[in-house]
Design an enzyme around this catalytic site. Structure first.
Site, PDB file in Angstrom:
ATOM      1  N   LEU A 289       0.831  -1.193   0.000  1.00  0.00           N
ATOM      2  CA  LEU A 289       0.000   0.000   0.000  1.00  0.00           C
ATOM      3  C   LEU A 289       0.869   1.248   0.000  1.00  0.00           C
ATOM      4  O   LEU A 289       1.864   1.333   0.734  1.00  0.00           O
ATOM      5  CB  LEU A 289      -0.917   0.007   1.232  1.00  0.00           C
ATOM      6  N   CYS A 290       0.468   2.179  -0.815  1.00  0.00           N
ATOM      7  CA  CYS A 290       1.200   3.437  -0.925  1.00  0.00           C
ATOM      8  C   CYS A 290       0.627   4.438   0.072  1.00  0.00           C
ATOM      9  O   CYS A 290      -0.382   5.100  -0.196  1.00  0.00           O
ATOM     10  CB  CYS A 290       1.095   3.983  -2.354  1.00  0.00           C
TER      11      CYS A 290
END
Length: 230
Positions: free
Chosen positions: A88-89
């Site tokens: 996840l960014c």
């Protein structure tokens, strides 16, 4: 390299003790017993959100350089917000080492993850679903997590809570079906009663017509007879 690893281990042990003393609301976390650089977390969906009633499992993979570099963050449970098993960014993840602050702890990471989860801001690894779909994922998350061996081993208390909730839902479903069956039976009895009464009602109606016609005929006959006498 060993020195960096030891530094990370020491810091993670400290963070773990802090988490036990001061838990993050709606989130619990446990390190993998065989590898402290791998942590697993469980988010309990907050009230008044599409995630309410759901349990969301994911993991944090810490680098040997922690706390000087941030961890990778993954979500394992289907949730309608993040892609599963995908990095996840987030500003607290290894996608943004330039914004990472070494003073941030595991508690900070979990708090940030929860905060971003209940928002709707898009990012790499997020998906766009409706609130209705998120609620469906929340409902399905319970049984999904029970099939996850690591989840069950690391979060036994949560497993008990999930089983209690599933049993409650089962009883509610049974009650709903019983009420539906009772309602259907009542409707059938009423319809049968109406059908049983229909011939009787018809006969009474016919009898009333016959009596009325006889009375009318008698009246006419009486009037005609009086006229003839006059």
């Amino acid at each position: 390299m060993a020195r960096k690893t030891n530094s990370a281990v020491q810091r993670l042990k400290q963070d773990y003790m802090r988490l036990k003393r001061d838990p993050v609301p709606y989130v619990i976390a446990e390190p993998n017993p065989s590898n402290i650089l791998e942590w697993h977390y469980c988010v309990k969906g907050p009230e008044n959100t599409p995630y309410e009633g759901g349990f969301y499992h994911g993991k944090l993979i810490f680098p040997r350089e922690f706390p000087f570099l941030p961890p990778s963050i993954y979500m394992t449970t289907p949730n309608g917000r993040f892609k599963v098993n995908t990095r996840l960014c987030l500003s607290i993840s290894d996608f943004h080492p330039d914004t990472w602050n070494p003073a941030w702890s595991v508690a900070t990471i979990l708090t940030g993850l929860l905060s971003f989860m209940i928002e709707k801001s898009p990012t790499l690894g997020s998906i766009n679903t409706t609130d209705w779909e998120k609620r469906q994922y929340a409902s399905q998350s319970l049984e999904f997590n029970l099939r996850d061996k690591i989840f069950c081993e690391l979060f036994p208390d949560t497993v008990v809570e999930i089983n209690v909730e599933l049993e409650r839902r089962k009883k509610l479903d049974q009650q709903s079906r019983q009420q539906s069956t009772t309602s259907d039976m009542s409707s059938l009895v009423l319809e049968q009663s109406q059908r049983d009464q229909s011939p009787l009602n018809g006969a009474m109606t016919n009898l009333a017509i016959i009596v009325g016609f006889a009375a009318f005929a008698y009246t006419v006959k009486y009037v005609l007879r009086n006229i003839a006498w006059e």
